[in-house]
Design a protein around this motif. Structure first.
Motif, PDB file in Angstrom:
ATOM      1  N   ASP A  86      67.828  14.191  46.999  1.00 51.56           N
ATOM      2  CA  ASP A  86      66.378  14.037  47.143  1.00 51.56           C
ATOM      3  C   ASP A  86      66.094  12.679  47.748  1.00 51.56           C
ATOM      4  O   ASP A  86      66.889  11.740  47.601  1.00 51.56           O
ATOM      5  CB  ASP A  86      65.680  14.157  45.781  1.00 51.56           C
ATOM      6  CG  ASP A  86      64.193  14.448  45.926  1.00 51.56           C
ATOM      7  OD1 ASP A  86      63.807  15.630  45.835  1.00 51.56           O
ATOM      8  OD2 ASP A  86      63.414  13.500  46.145  1.00 51.56           O
ATOM      9  N   VAL A  87      64.934  12.564  48.404  1.00 59.66           N
ATOM     10  CA  VAL A  87      64.529  11.269  48.937  1.00 59.66           C
ATOM     11  C   VAL A  87      64.251  10.276  47.809  1.00 59.66           C
ATOM     12  O   VAL A  87      64.289   9.062  48.027  1.00 59.66           O
ATOM     13  CB  VAL A  87      63.282  11.394  49.845  1.00 59.66           C
ATOM     14  CG1 VAL A  87      63.626  12.114  51.138  1.00 59.66           C
ATOM     15  CG2 VAL A  87      62.137  12.085  49.120  1.00 59.66           C
ATOM     16  N   GLY A  88      63.962  10.766  46.619  1.00 55.07           N
ATOM     17  CA  GLY A  88      63.732   9.909  45.460  1.00 55.07           C
ATOM     18  C   GLY A  88      64.934   9.914  44.530  1.00 55.07           C
ATOM     19  O   GLY A  88      65.458  10.966  44.189  1.00 55.07           O
ATOM     20  N   ARG A  89      65.366   8.740  44.096  1.00 62.22           N
ATOM     21  CA  ARG A  89      66.546   8.675  43.230  1.00 62.22           C
ATOM     22  C   ARG A  89      66.275   9.308  41.869  1.00 62.22           C
ATOM     23  O   ARG A  89      67.155   9.976  41.305  1.00 62.22           O
ATOM     24  CB  ARG A  89      67.025   7.226  43.077  1.00 62.22           C
ATOM     25  CG  ARG A  89      66.003   6.262  42.509  1.00 62.22           C
ATOM     26  CD  ARG A  89      66.421   4.796  42.753  1.00 62.22           C
ATOM     27  NE  ARG A  89      65.393   3.886  42.300  1.00 62.22           N
ATOM     28  CZ  ARG A  89      65.389   3.297  41.108  1.00 62.22           C
ATOM     29  NH1 ARG A  89      66.377   3.526  40.259  1.00 62.22           N
ATOM     30  NH2 ARG A  89      64.426   2.491  40.754  1.00 62.22           N
ATOM     31  N   HIS A  90      65.067   9.109  41.339  1.00 62.96           N
ATOM     32  CA  HIS A  90      64.728   9.749  40.067  1.00 62.96           C
ATOM     33  C   HIS A  90      64.709  11.266  40.224  1.00 62.96           C
ATOM     34  O   HIS A  90      65.162  12.006  39.345  1.00 62.96           O
ATOM     35  CB  HIS A  90      63.357   9.278  39.567  1.00 62.96           C
ATOM     36  CG  HIS A  90      63.236   7.804  39.397  1.00 62.96           C
ATOM     37  ND1 HIS A  90      62.489   7.019  40.241  1.00 62.96           N
ATOM     38  CD2 HIS A  90      63.768   6.969  38.487  1.00 62.96           C
ATOM     39  CE1 HIS A  90      62.561   5.760  39.852  1.00 62.96           C
ATOM     40  NE2 HIS A  90      63.332   5.699  38.789  1.00 62.96           N
ATOM     41  N   THR A 102      61.969  15.752  48.177  1.00 63.29           N
ATOM     42  CA  THR A 102      62.556  16.722  49.086  1.00 63.29           C
ATOM     43  C   THR A 102      62.377  18.099  48.442  1.00 63.29           C
ATOM     44  O   THR A 102      62.835  18.302  47.316  1.00 63.29           O
ATOM     45  CB  THR A 102      64.057  16.439  49.285  1.00 63.29           C
ATOM     46  OG1 THR A 102      64.218  15.107  49.773  1.00 63.29           O
ATOM     47  CG2 THR A 102      64.668  17.427  50.256  1.00 63.29           C
ATOM     48  N   PRO A 103      61.715  19.044  49.108  1.00 61.12           N
ATOM     49  CA  PRO A 103      61.370  20.310  48.458  1.00 61.12           C
ATOM     50  C   PRO A 103      62.539  21.300  48.372  1.00 61.12           C
ATOM     51  O   PRO A 103      62.401  22.479  48.690  1.00 61.12           O
ATOM     52  CB  PRO A 103      60.242  20.842  49.338  1.00 61.12           C
ATOM     53  CG  PRO A 103      60.542  20.298  50.693  1.00 61.12           C
ATOM     54  CD  PRO A 103      61.123  18.924  50.460  1.00 61.12           C
ATOM     55  N   ALA A 104      63.680  20.808  47.935  1.00 64.28           N
ATOM     56  CA  ALA A 104      64.858  21.645  47.708  1.00 64.28           C
ATOM     57  C   ALA A 104      65.139  21.708  46.223  1.00 64.28           C
ATOM     58  O   ALA A 104      64.845  20.756  45.482  1.00 64.28           O
ATOM     59  CB  ALA A 104      66.067  21.069  48.441  1.00 64.28           C
ATOM     60  N   ASP A 105      65.702  22.836  45.754  1.00 60.23           N
ATOM     61  CA  ASP A 105      66.108  22.983  44.346  1.00 60.23           C
ATOM     62  C   ASP A 105      64.952  22.667  43.395  1.00 60.23           C
ATOM     63  O   ASP A 105      65.115  21.948  42.406  1.00 60.23           O
ATOM     64  CB  ASP A 105      67.301  22.070  44.043  1.00 60.23           C
ATOM     65  CG  ASP A 105      68.481  22.338  44.951  1.00 60.23           C
ATOM     66  OD1 ASP A 105      68.952  23.486  44.998  1.00 60.23           O
ATOM     67  OD2 ASP A 105      68.937  21.387  45.632  1.00 60.23           O
ATOM     68  N   LEU A 106      63.778  23.227  43.696  1.00 61.43           N
ATOM     69  CA  LEU A 106      62.592  22.873  42.912  1.00 61.43           C
ATOM     70  C   LEU A 106      62.608  23.453  41.505  1.00 61.43           C
ATOM     71  O   LEU A 106      61.987  22.878  40.600  1.00 61.43           O
ATOM     72  CB  LEU A 106      61.328  23.317  43.657  1.00 61.43           C
ATOM     73  CG  LEU A 106      61.009  22.506  44.929  1.00 61.43           C
ATOM     74  CD1 LEU A 106      59.748  23.034  45.598  1.00 61.43           C
ATOM     75  CD2 LEU A 106      60.879  21.017  44.612  1.00 61.43           C
TER      76      LEU A 106
END
Length: 267
Positions: free
Chosen positions: A184-188, A54-58
């Motif tokens: 994020d869509v990814g847990r890591h 998810t392209p947030a808080d990059l």
């Protein structure tokens, strides 16, 4: 506390046809779905990894990713971060301090896979099972604090509340009040974002505890340990390797955490 509204930038409207188990009539509805984009991470001009995220808080993400990958020791080792929205995704160009150049080059030479799991570039079983940092002596987090944080977590998951498809990682103080959370869509990815956030604001991970909405695997334990956490709470159940590695390092692991019960592993 009111639940925060989601950032609509990371939600896309999707028309779907609702089907019913009882054979009733289908229905067309519009539902928000979570944005998932390729995010290319470059360090000192070197293409290092392409992650689905998810392209947030990059900025938090690249900081936490670099810490988890051991490319840097502190957030201060990131001298500049430039984020570019490309046609097919995102490019995050990061300049590391010159003192980290050799570490970066050595890591690139041994990297054999692209993943956010914490096992990137491992070439043999011995390296995968290398000793993890030992947890410093710490007071146990109270059970009340754990259940308070669990109760607060939904308030810090606006994207998940809107889409049902996003993981969260949060940091709570010793009383169980959530101070920071990332999704994020990814847990890591969510955990890396949180680790990066804590590093950037200067909060030691051992000053409270980390709580994640996802399954507790070995990789999540390793990331938490490398970040300096002393206690990890996860919503889902752990794997056997997560439990054994947490115990070896002295990390307090609380899993399958629900509003009324939780597993205190190894007790």
């Amino acid at each position: 506390m009111a639940i925060s509204p989601p950032d609509e930038s990371y939600i896309r409207d999707q028309t779907i046809r609702l089907i019913r188990a009882d054979g009733g009539p289908t229905e067309t509805i519009c539902r928000g779905i979570a944005v998932e984009d390729p995010v290319s991470l470059e360090f000192n001009g070197i293409a290092y990894a392409v992650m689905m995220a998810t392209p947030a808080d990059l900025v938090d993400y690249v900081t936490g990713f670099a810490l988890s990958e051991k490319l840097i020791e502190t957030a201060a080792d990131l001298e500049d971060v430039d984020i570019h929205h490309a046609d097919n995704g995102w490019i995050v160009r990061t300049q590391l301090a010159h003192t980290r150049t050799e570490t970066l080059l050595a890591r690139v030479r041994t990297r054999v896979s692209e993943s956010s799991c914490g096992l990137c570039g491992m070439e043999n079983l011995e390296e995968v099972m290398r000793p993890l940092p030992k947890v410093v002596a710490h007071e146990a987090v109270s059970h009340n604090a754990i259940f308070r944080a669990l109760d607060e977590l939904a308030e810090h998951q606006p994207l998940h509340n809107a889409t049902g498809a996003v993981h969260a990682a949060a940091f709570a103080d010793t009383k169980g009040h959530i101070l920071h959370a990332r999704e994020d869509v990814g847990r890591h990815n969510a955990l890396d974002k949180l680790i990066g956030c804590l590093a950037r604001v200067g909060i030691p991970a051992g000053n409270g505890f980390i709580i994640t909405s996802s399954r507790c695997s070995y990789e999540m334990v390793e990331k938490a340990l490398l970040a300096g956490a002393t206690t990890l709470v996860t919503i889902s159940a752990p794997t056997s390797l997560a439990v054994s590695r947490a115990q070896d390092a002295g990390l307090t692991l609380i899993a399958l955490a629900r509003p009324d019960t939780a597993w205190l592993m190894g007790e």
